[in-house]
Design an enzyme around this catalytic site. Structure first.
Site, PDB file in Angstrom:
ATOM      1  N   CYS A 148     -10.790  -3.878  -3.626  1.00 26.15           N
ATOM      2  CA  CYS A 148      -9.683  -4.436  -4.089  1.00 26.15           C
ATOM      3  C   CYS A 148     -10.309  -5.979  -4.636  1.00 26.15           C
ATOM      4  CB  CYS A 148      -8.672  -4.820  -3.221  1.00 26.15           C
ATOM      5  SG  CYS A 148      -7.745  -2.981  -2.946  1.00 26.15           S
ATOM      6  N   CYS A 162     -10.025  -5.768   0.697  1.00 21.60           N
ATOM      7  CA  CYS A 162     -11.470  -4.709   0.810  1.00 21.60           C
ATOM      8  C   CYS A 162     -12.119  -4.978  -0.305  1.00 21.60           C
ATOM      9  CB  CYS A 162     -10.986  -3.463   1.013  1.00 21.60           C
ATOM     10  SG  CYS A 162     -10.282  -2.483  -0.252  1.00 21.60           S
ATOM     11  N   GLU A 168       0.292   5.214   0.691  1.00 24.74           N
ATOM     12  CA  GLU A 168      -0.951   6.206   1.268  1.00 24.74           C
ATOM     13  C   GLU A 168      -0.624   7.515   0.642  1.00 24.74           C
ATOM     14  OE1 GLU A 168      -2.184   4.032   5.225  1.00 24.74           O
ATOM     15  OE2 GLU A 168      -1.158   5.704   5.386  1.00 24.74           O
ATOM     16  N   GLU A 204      -3.106  -4.328  -3.443  1.00 22.94           N
ATOM     17  CA  GLU A 204      -3.726  -4.861  -4.666  1.00 22.94           C
ATOM     18  C   GLU A 204      -3.499  -3.912  -5.871  1.00 22.94           C
ATOM     19  OE1 GLU A 204      -5.730  -6.369  -0.930  1.00 22.94           O
ATOM     20  OE2 GLU A 204      -4.999  -4.398  -1.636  1.00 22.94           O
ATOM     21  N   ASN A 248       0.934  -1.311   0.112  1.00 20.59           N
ATOM     22  CA  ASN A 248      -0.015   0.028   0.085  1.00 20.59           C
ATOM     23  C   ASN A 248       0.745   1.383  -0.010  1.00 20.59           C
ATOM     24  OD1 ASN A 248       0.493  -0.902   2.688  1.00 20.59           O
ATOM     25  ND2 ASN A 248      -0.930   0.261   3.613  1.00 20.59           N
TER      26      ASN A 248
END
Length: 148
Positions: A110, A107, A65, A76, A63
């Site tokens: 994703c 999630c 951010e 992902e 990830n």
């Protein structure tokens, strides 16, 4: 960082998420290595992802951010970017892990992203074990719904 914990056994008493396909230990190790490259100063929740493609390549992601939260990239997303950067294709096995190295469920956004790039037999490693993509995202919306 805490040492990776072993995944919880499945509720049905199965031996756990890595009991089936021998690719899982390799993917978990690659996902754990990828999460070391996560950029998560806001959530402090690093996520690493790894997958095998139909042609056998290993692709990973973490990830990334952003202060404008809406443009944050999930692990992902960066994995799919790596998929196309290295030649495209379809995913056949996928795993993502949290900061402890334990498998986590992607999630909803994703799951949709993975579905778009899934081989027909994509299997996702979840906290409860291996699941086919059709169970991870039942009745998925995809290119076929667009008349493509």
């Amino acid at each position: 960082m805490a040492a990776p914990r072993e995944p919880e056994p499945a509720e049905d008493g199965a031996a756990g998420p890595t009991a089936g396909d021998p690719v899982w230990p390799e993917l978990l190790a690659a996902a754990r290595a990828a999460l070391e490259r996560a950029y998560c100063p806001y959530s402090s929740f690093p996520v690493g992802a790894a997958a095998r493609t139909e042609d056998g390549r290993l692709v990973t992601g973490a990830n990334i951010e952003n202060a404008a939260y809406g443009v944050t990239l999930c692990a992902e997303c960066s994995l799919v970017s790596e998929l196309f950067r290295t030649g495209g294709g379809r995913l056949v096995r996928f795993a993502c892990v949290d900061r402890t190295g334990a498998p986590i469920m992607p999630c909803g956004r994703c799951r949709q992203l993975l579905s778009e790039h899934a081989a027909p037999d994509l299997v996702v490693l979840t906290p409860q074990g291996e699941l086919p993509m059709a169970e991870v995202l039942p009745q998925a919306f995809g290119p076929g719904n667009l008349g493509s």
